[in-house]
Design a protein around this motif. Structure first.
Motif, PDB file in Angstrom:
ATOM      1  N   ALA A   1       0.834  -1.200   0.000  1.00 39.22           N
ATOM      2  CA  ALA A   1       0.000   0.000   0.000  1.00 39.22           C
ATOM      3  C   ALA A   1       0.869   1.250   0.000  1.00 39.22           C
ATOM      4  CB  ALA A   1      -0.935  -0.013   1.205  1.00 39.22           C
ATOM      5  N   VAL A   2       1.931   1.237   0.787  1.00 41.21           N
ATOM      6  CA  VAL A   2       2.852   2.373   0.808  1.00 41.21           C
ATOM      7  C   VAL A   2       3.477   2.577  -0.574  1.00 41.21           C
ATOM      8  CG1 VAL A   2       5.006   3.269   1.782  1.00 41.21           C
ATOM      9  CG2 VAL A   2       3.334   2.142   3.269  1.00 41.21           C
ATOM     10  N   ALA A   3       3.740   1.479  -1.270  1.00 38.27           N
ATOM     11  CA  ALA A   3       4.325   1.556  -2.614  1.00 38.27           C
ATOM     12  C   ALA A   3       3.306   1.929  -3.678  1.00 38.27           C
ATOM     13  CB  ALA A   3       4.980   0.222  -2.970  1.00 38.27           C
ATOM     14  N   GLY A   4       2.044   2.083  -3.286  1.00 38.51           N
ATOM     15  CA  GLY A   4       1.021   2.478  -4.249  1.00 38.51           C
ATOM     16  C   GLY A   4       0.308   1.328  -4.906  1.00 38.51           C
ATOM     17  N   LEU A   5       0.472   0.115  -4.373  1.00 40.08           N
ATOM     18  CA  LEU A   5      -0.129  -1.067  -4.981  1.00 40.08           C
ATOM     19  C   LEU A   5      -1.350  -1.573  -4.229  1.00 40.08           C
ATOM     20  CD1 LEU A   5       3.127  -3.034  -5.858  1.00 40.08           C
ATOM     21  CD2 LEU A   5       1.808  -1.502  -7.310  1.00 40.08           C
ATOM     22  N   GLY A   6      -1.823  -0.799  -3.277  1.00 40.00           N
ATOM     23  CA  GLY A   6      -3.016  -1.176  -2.532  1.00 40.00           C
ATOM     24  C   GLY A   6      -3.787   0.060  -2.131  1.00 40.00           C
ATOM     25  N   VAL A   7      -5.115  -0.060  -2.091  1.00 42.06           N
ATOM     26  CA  VAL A   7      -5.978   1.069  -1.753  1.00 42.06           C
ATOM     27  C   VAL A   7      -6.578   0.834  -0.371  1.00 42.06           C
ATOM     28  CG1 VAL A   7      -8.025   2.385  -2.420  1.00 42.06           C
ATOM     29  CG2 VAL A   7      -6.510   1.438  -4.184  1.00 42.06           C
ATOM     30  N   PRO A   8      -6.404   1.766   0.562  1.00 41.30           N
ATOM     31  CA  PRO A   8      -6.978   1.591   1.901  1.00 41.30           C
ATOM     32  C   PRO A   8      -8.495   1.475   1.861  1.00 41.30           C
ATOM     33  CG  PRO A   8      -5.337   3.361   1.891  1.00 41.30           C
ATOM     34  CD  PRO A   8      -5.593   2.998   0.456  1.00 41.30           C
ATOM     35  N   VAL A   9      -9.024   0.644   2.758  1.00 44.29           N
ATOM     36  CA  VAL A   9     -10.473   0.577   2.926  1.00 44.29           C
ATOM     37  C   VAL A   9     -10.905   1.349   4.162  1.00 44.29           C
ATOM     38  CG1 VAL A   9     -10.686  -1.628   1.728  1.00 44.29           C
ATOM     39  CG2 VAL A   9     -10.285  -1.621   4.198  1.00 44.29           C
ATOM     40  N   GLY A  10      -9.926   1.847   4.908  1.00 41.13           N
ATOM     41  CA  GLY A  10     -10.199   2.655   6.086  1.00 41.13           C
ATOM     42  C   GLY A  10      -8.962   3.414   6.500  1.00 41.13           C
ATOM     43  N   GLY A  11      -9.164   4.533   7.189  1.00 38.35           N
ATOM     44  CA  GLY A  11      -8.040   5.342   7.624  1.00 38.35           C
ATOM     45  C   GLY A  11      -7.450   6.138   6.473  1.00 38.35           C
ATOM     46  N   THR A  12      -6.259   6.688   6.706  1.00 36.92           N
ATOM     47  CA  THR A  12      -5.585   7.495   5.682  1.00 36.92           C
ATOM     48  C   THR A  12      -4.135   7.054   5.549  1.00 36.92           C
ATOM     49  OG1 THR A  12      -4.939   9.205   7.290  1.00 36.92           O
ATOM     50  CG2 THR A  12      -7.051   9.505   6.139  1.00 36.92           C
ATOM     51  N   LEU A  13      -3.591   7.313   4.370  1.00 34.65           N
ATOM     52  CA  LEU A  13      -2.193   6.992   4.086  1.00 34.65           C
ATOM     53  C   LEU A  13      -1.619   8.097   3.217  1.00 34.65           C
ATOM     54  CD1 LEU A  13       0.233   5.053   4.148  1.00 34.65           C
ATOM     55  CD2 LEU A  13      -0.737   3.894   2.152  1.00 34.65           C
ATOM     56  N   ASP A  14      -0.671   8.849   3.770  1.00 37.49           N
ATOM     57  CA  ASP A  14      -0.001   9.926   3.049  1.00 37.49           C
ATOM     58  C   ASP A  14       1.450   9.539   2.824  1.00 37.49           C
ATOM     59  OD1 ASP A  14      -2.264  11.664   3.080  1.00 37.49           O
ATOM     60  OD2 ASP A  14      -1.845  12.106   5.183  1.00 37.49           O
ATOM     61  N   VAL A  15       1.859   9.505   1.555  1.00 31.59           N
ATOM     62  CA  VAL A  15       3.214   9.093   1.196  1.00 31.59           C
ATOM     63  C   VAL A  15       3.792  10.125   0.229  1.00 31.59           C
ATOM     64  CG1 VAL A  15       4.666   7.262   0.252  1.00 31.59           C
ATOM     65  CG2 VAL A  15       2.526   6.674   1.412  1.00 31.59           C
ATOM     66  N   ALA A  16       4.963  10.671   0.564  1.00 32.54           N
ATOM     67  CA  ALA A  16       5.635  11.605  -0.337  1.00 32.54           C
ATOM     68  C   ALA A  16       6.184  10.844  -1.542  1.00 32.54           C
ATOM     69  CB  ALA A  16       6.760  12.327   0.396  1.00 32.54           C
ATOM     70  N   GLY A  17       6.252  11.510  -2.663  1.00 31.07           N
ATOM     71  CA  GLY A  17       6.800  10.879  -3.857  1.00 31.07           C
ATOM     72  C   GLY A  17       8.052  11.572  -4.324  1.00 31.07           C
ATOM     73  N   PRO A  18       8.776  10.913  -5.216  1.00 33.56           N
ATOM     74  CA  PRO A  18       8.493   9.578  -5.757  1.00 33.56           C
ATOM     75  C   PRO A  18       8.842   8.468  -4.775  1.00 33.56           C
ATOM     76  CG  PRO A  18      10.553  10.408  -6.645  1.00 33.56           C
ATOM     77  CD  PRO A  18       9.979  11.528  -5.832  1.00 33.56           C
ATOM     78  N   VAL A  19       8.279   7.290  -5.026  1.00 36.04           N
ATOM     79  CA  VAL A  19       8.515   6.114  -4.188  1.00 36.04           C
ATOM     80  C   VAL A  19       9.332   5.103  -4.974  1.00 36.04           C
ATOM     81  CG1 VAL A  19       7.445   4.205  -2.921  1.00 36.04           C
ATOM     82  CG2 VAL A  19       6.364   6.468  -2.928  1.00 36.04           C
ATOM     83  N   GLY A  20      10.392   4.604  -4.372  1.00 31.90           N
ATOM     84  CA  GLY A  20      11.154   3.503  -4.944  1.00 31.90           C
ATOM     85  C   GLY A  20      10.720   2.205  -4.296  1.00 31.90           C
ATOM     86  N   PHE A  21      10.350   1.221  -5.106  1.00 33.95           N
ATOM     87  CA  PHE A  21       9.834  -0.042  -4.574  1.00 33.95           C
ATOM     88  C   PHE A  21      10.726  -1.194  -4.992  1.00 33.95           C
ATOM     89  CE2 PHE A  21       6.491  -3.559  -4.979  1.00 33.95           C
ATOM     90  CZ  PHE A  21       6.631  -3.938  -3.647  1.00 33.95           C
ATOM     91  N   ILE A  22      11.225  -1.932  -4.007  1.00 36.32           N
ATOM     92  CA  ILE A  22      12.036  -3.124  -4.235  1.00 36.32           C
ATOM     93  C   ILE A  22      11.180  -4.320  -3.823  1.00 36.32           C
ATOM     94  CG2 ILE A  22      14.180  -4.326  -3.639  1.00 36.32           C
ATOM     95  CD1 ILE A  22      15.235  -1.483  -2.778  1.00 36.32           C
ATOM     96  N   PRO A  23      10.540  -4.993  -4.788  1.00 33.34           N
ATOM     97  CA  PRO A  23       9.598  -6.064  -4.443  1.00 33.34           C
ATOM     98  C   PRO A  23      10.311  -7.341  -4.026  1.00 33.34           C
ATOM     99  CG  PRO A  23       9.796  -5.913  -6.814  1.00 33.34           C
ATOM    100  CD  PRO A  23      10.629  -4.796  -6.250  1.00 33.34           C
TER     101      PRO A  23
END
Length: 322
Positions: A137-159
């Motif tokens: 979710a932090v990497a932008g691959l999931g959408v919250p169903v509750g609460g809030t999530l604020d993440v500065a960009g850009p995001v680097g994701f190492i899967p």
């Protein structure tokens, strides 16, 4: 034992010793030296397909085995640097709720988490307790169903899975480097890709990250797993992300390669990124993180400062799975 809490790892190793005591031959393949030295009667070290050390476990030291595994010492750069001061908040989750990846119920429940520029926060937990949903979710691959999530960009994701999510093995190193880059990338010229520029930058990263490859046009499929992972990390960190999310970043890598990955992640934090690392390897979290949070049963708890692996291991098992 990568996916087990410490107490469960001990139970498994006890079972292996019990099998050996009954006359069964047991082969344990591991990168964890403490497990090998504590469990095995004999140790064999392989490096690049050749046996470089053999001996009785009670006659070998950890330093001797490490040196055999990597062909030298790790050196001063592998030492843990002091924790950097915390900067501006780059990641803020408030009462966050996320569905399980398989869609069967809630996998993350009421999680609040703050990660600031300049720090590495480690997420420990037995696999399946919500950490995968959280980092994605932090990497932008999931959408919250509750609460809030604020993440500065850009995001680097190492899967976690470099071959199916991080790279396209049939393509060249240069083409994989270009994947996902925006219009601000140095090889973009009026909406087109300047391939000589991309190849030149790929060659620079191959040298900087010690990626063993024939060149920028070599197919990624010809690289070892460790070198593929180095390419993913080089690509993501080269973008100068505000937030770095790493999921089991050193799984399957040898000690030297893992130490280099840790050094790169710490450097990204020193350069101002907020770094979030989820790993099922508790030793990795203890070695890398400035702060540790534990996921159990979909809920998150921050570990006390200075908590050892026994305390964190108990926290990992302290909540029922959702």
């Amino acid at each position: 034992t990568a996916v087990l809490a410490p107490s469960k790892s001990e139970e498994l190793l006890d079972q292996l010793r019990a099998y050996a005591a009954r006359g069964i031959a047991v082969v344990l393949i591991t990168h964890k030296l403490d497990e090998a030295l504590a469990t095995a009667d004999r140790i064999t070290v392989l490096r690049r397909g050749a046996v470089v050390l053999e001996g009785r476990a009670d006659e070998l030291t950890e330093d001797a085995v490490t040196t055999a595994m990597i062909g030298g010492t790790l050196g001063p750069e592998a030492a843990r640097a002091p924790a950097p001061p915390r900067g501006e908040v780059r990641l803020h989750a408030r009462a966050l709720e996320l569905e399980r990846e398989d869609g069967r119920g809630i996998g993350v429940r009421g999680v609040t988490l703050v990660v600031a520029a300049g720090e590495v926060v480690g997420v420990a937990g037995v696999e399946g307790n919500g950490q995968r949903e959280l980092v994605r979710a932090v990497a932008g691959l999931g959408v919250p169903v509750g609460g809030t999530l604020d993440v500065a960009g850009p995001v680097g994701f190492i899967p976690e899975d470099r071959t199916t999510e991080g790279l396209i093995p049939a393509l060249s190193l240069a083409r994989n480097l270009v994947l996902g880059s925006g219009r601000g990338a140095p090889w973009m010229r009026g909406g087109r890709i300047a391939w000589p520029v991309a190849r030149a930058r790929t060659a620079e990263l191959v040298e900087q990250y010690d990626i063993r490859a024939a060149g920028p046009d070599a197919a990624v499929s010809g690289l070892s797993g460790g070198n593929q992972q180095k390419l993913v990390i080089a690509r993501e960190l080269d973008r100068r992300p505000a937030v770095v999310v790493a999921e089991n970043p050193t799984r399957g890598m040898d000690i030297r390669a893992a130490a280099e990955v840790h050094r790169r992640l710490r450097r990204a934090a020193r350069d101002g990124a907020a770094v979030l690392v989820a790993s099922s390897d508790l030793d990795e979290i203890l070695a890398l993180a400035d702060r540790i949070v534990v996921m159990a049963g979909g809920r998150l708890t921050e570990a006390p400062p200075g908590a050892d692996r026994a305390v964190i291991g108990a926290m990992m098992l302290g909540a029922p799975e959702a």
